[in-house]
Design a protein around this motif. Sequence first.
Motif, PDB file in Angstrom:
ATOM      1  N   PRO A   1       7.398  22.245  45.515  1.00 48.91           N
ATOM      2  CA  PRO A   1       8.147  22.569  45.846  1.00 48.91           C
ATOM      3  C   PRO A   1       8.542  22.683  47.136  1.00 48.91           C
ATOM      4  CG  PRO A   1       7.191  24.645  46.032  1.00 48.91           C
ATOM      5  CD  PRO A   1       6.331  23.149  45.271  1.00 48.91           C
TER       6      PRO A   1
ATOM      7  N   ASN B   1      11.656  31.741  37.951  1.00 45.21           N
ATOM      8  CA  ASN B   1      12.081  30.440  37.635  1.00 45.21           C
ATOM      9  C   ASN B   1      13.386  30.089  38.537  1.00 45.21           C
ATOM     10  OD1 ASN B   1      11.199  30.062  34.689  1.00 45.21           O
ATOM     11  ND2 ASN B   1      12.533  30.949  34.068  1.00 45.21           N
TER      12      ASN B   1
ATOM     13  N   GLU C   1      10.666  20.994  33.732  1.00 46.53           N
ATOM     14  CA  GLU C   1       9.616  22.157  32.677  1.00 46.53           C
ATOM     15  C   GLU C   1      11.346  22.957  32.673  1.00 46.53           C
ATOM     16  OE1 GLU C   1       7.681  20.392  36.545  1.00 46.53           O
ATOM     17  OE2 GLU C   1       9.338  21.145  36.535  1.00 46.53           O
TER      18      GLU C   1
ATOM     19  N   LEU D   1      10.996  28.867  41.348  1.00 47.25           N
ATOM     20  CA  LEU D   1      11.005  27.322  41.144  1.00 47.25           C
ATOM     21  C   LEU D   1      12.091  26.681  41.569  1.00 47.25           C
ATOM     22  CD1 LEU D   1       8.491  28.842  38.822  1.00 47.25           C
ATOM     23  CD2 LEU D   1       8.426  27.287  40.579  1.00 47.25           C
TER      24      LEU D   1
ATOM     25  N   PRO E   1       2.486  15.718  40.906  1.00 48.00           N
ATOM     26  CA  PRO E   1       2.056  16.546  40.832  1.00 48.00           C
ATOM     27  C   PRO E   1       0.236  16.259  40.531  1.00 48.00           C
ATOM     28  CG  PRO E   1       3.250  17.668  39.490  1.00 48.00           C
ATOM     29  CD  PRO E   1       4.339  16.091  39.968  1.00 48.00           C
TER      30      PRO E   1
ATOM     31  N   THR F   1       9.314  16.773  39.196  1.00 46.58           N
ATOM     32  CA  THR F   1       8.739  18.318  38.488  1.00 46.58           C
ATOM     33  C   THR F   1       9.026  18.978  39.549  1.00 46.58           C
ATOM     34  OG1 THR F   1       6.182  19.220  39.741  1.00 46.58           O
ATOM     35  CG2 THR F   1       7.085  17.221  37.471  1.00 46.58           C
TER      36      THR F   1
ATOM     37  N   VAL G   1       0.828  22.201  45.010  1.00 45.90           N
ATOM     38  CA  VAL G   1       0.997  22.113  43.594  1.00 45.90           C
ATOM     39  C   VAL G   1       0.970  23.530  43.232  1.00 45.90           C
ATOM     40  CG1 VAL G   1       0.509  20.772  41.386  1.00 45.90           C
ATOM     41  CG2 VAL G   1      -0.018  19.599  43.794  1.00 45.90           C
ATOM     42  N   LEU G   2       1.693  24.211  42.344  1.00 43.50           N
ATOM     43  CA  LEU G   2       2.315  24.817  41.566  1.00 43.50           C
ATOM     44  C   LEU G   2       1.399  25.659  40.610  1.00 43.50           C
ATOM     45  CD1 LEU G   2       5.637  26.643  43.369  1.00 43.50           C
ATOM     46  CD2 LEU G   2       3.039  26.901  44.605  1.00 43.50           C
ATOM     47  N   ARG G   3       0.161  26.066  41.351  1.00 44.44           N
ATOM     48  CA  ARG G   3      -0.080  26.492  39.774  1.00 44.44           C
ATOM     49  C   ARG G   3      -0.665  28.431  39.315  1.00 44.44           C
ATOM     50  NH1 ARG G   3       0.189  21.426  37.378  1.00 44.44           N
ATOM     51  NH2 ARG G   3      -1.355  20.320  38.284  1.00 44.44           N
ATOM     52  N   LYS G   4      -0.142  28.803  38.263  1.00 45.48           N
ATOM     53  CA  LYS G   4      -0.891  29.919  38.221  1.00 45.48           C
ATOM     54  C   LYS G   4      -1.268  30.914  38.578  1.00 45.48           C
ATOM     55  CE  LYS G   4       2.445  30.942  34.051  1.00 45.48           C
ATOM     56  NZ  LYS G   4       1.816  31.150  32.470  1.00 45.48           N
TER      57      LYS G   4
ATOM     58  N   ILE H   1       7.093  21.660  40.816  1.00 44.69           N
ATOM     59  CA  ILE H   1       6.100  22.168  41.080  1.00 44.69           C
ATOM     60  C   ILE H   1       5.744  22.035  42.601  1.00 44.69           C
ATOM     61  CG2 ILE H   1       5.395  23.217  38.923  1.00 44.69           C
ATOM     62  CD1 ILE H   1       3.257  21.631  39.028  1.00 44.69           C
TER      63      ILE H   1
END
Length: 385
Positions: free
Chosen positions: A112, A141, A131, A144, A14, A108, A67-70, A110
């Motif tokens: 998915p 969790n 992670e 993810l 990512p 990773t 790319v999973l970011r908050k 993130i």
Amino acid sequence: MTGSSSRTILVAHPGAEMFGSDRMLLESVIGFVESGARVVVALPGRGMLDVELRRAGAEVVIIPMLVLRKVLLTPRGLPTLFRDMFRGLGASWRLISEVRPDIVYVSTIIIPQWPVIARLRRCHAVSHIHEAEASGNRLVNALLYLPHLVSNRTLINSRFSLETLRHSIPPLADRVEVVYNGVASPPDPSPPRSRLGGTLRVLYVGRLSPRKGPDVAIRAAGELARAGQRATVTLLGAVFPGYEWFEEELRALAEELAVDVAFAGFHPDIWPFLDQADVLVVPSRVDEPFGNTAVEGVLALRPVVVSNSSGLREAANGYDTALLIAPDSPEALAQALADIVARWPEVVAATPRSRVDAQERHAPELYRRRIAQALGLATGPLTTG
């Protein structure tokens, strides 16, 4: 397929920086290349990792990917999330058609979409989970981790990460293999100073993030100063884009406490900074899947002070030159640093033995062999299952 030299591995990662999981990705790719496989790495952008991957013998392609970011999991971020999801789906589908990989290695949790797309394209999918946040929301969790249920094989970097995974999705944890990180070492690190003199030189390595606790290091130096022990702090790292406010807070805190803080920025080569340091601190407030930085400090012949939690405990445990402290406690960090100062000759004498132990546990060569074997690159053909 009768040998690894006939195999093609498509790697999805990512980012293109050179932090912990990025360095592990590079080590994994080196292991794949050394096994004789063709390796193609998909990244969402250019960066230092891109350069190192090509130097290692991999092909690198830049494609859109989710790319999973908050920030994407907020109402404001949802349009970007859906855009990246659809663009990433099409790009990864086309890339698999072009590369025709035997194995898709997903680095990773993130990114998915990749395990799912790999299996839809009838590729052998391997997920490598870096992670773990046991204190995080269990449902988040689980969501993810969920896409990695479809992978043929799942690797994870520590026992702590495994237990966090087990708490979220037990069926996935039951078929996970732990592969400890490989950590590079300087060939001939300079020994610690025989005498400290008047000032303790403290080094922090990592993201400048509230989660990582660089402010704890600054406050601890302030505590030491009030007790009569001067300490300087070097912060080796940078903020995520959008977190510039936190660096400003750190600068203001250093000025308020009259602590000498050097903001060194990000550097891919940390060893010169460790050479100039007396002690490395890893004061994370939250769970860490593993503590590469702590191991790097031990390998550099430096004592380390580490938050006593999560994968940090697992990484630092068993070394005479590693002290574990309560997380988010400047007072505990200051006390640990004062203890190191008081026992300096004893600590210095113990650093070579700790270095040898760390080399035996985390040699990159050992990691590369293990990761290649985990993908079946030395053990015969794979099935898509």
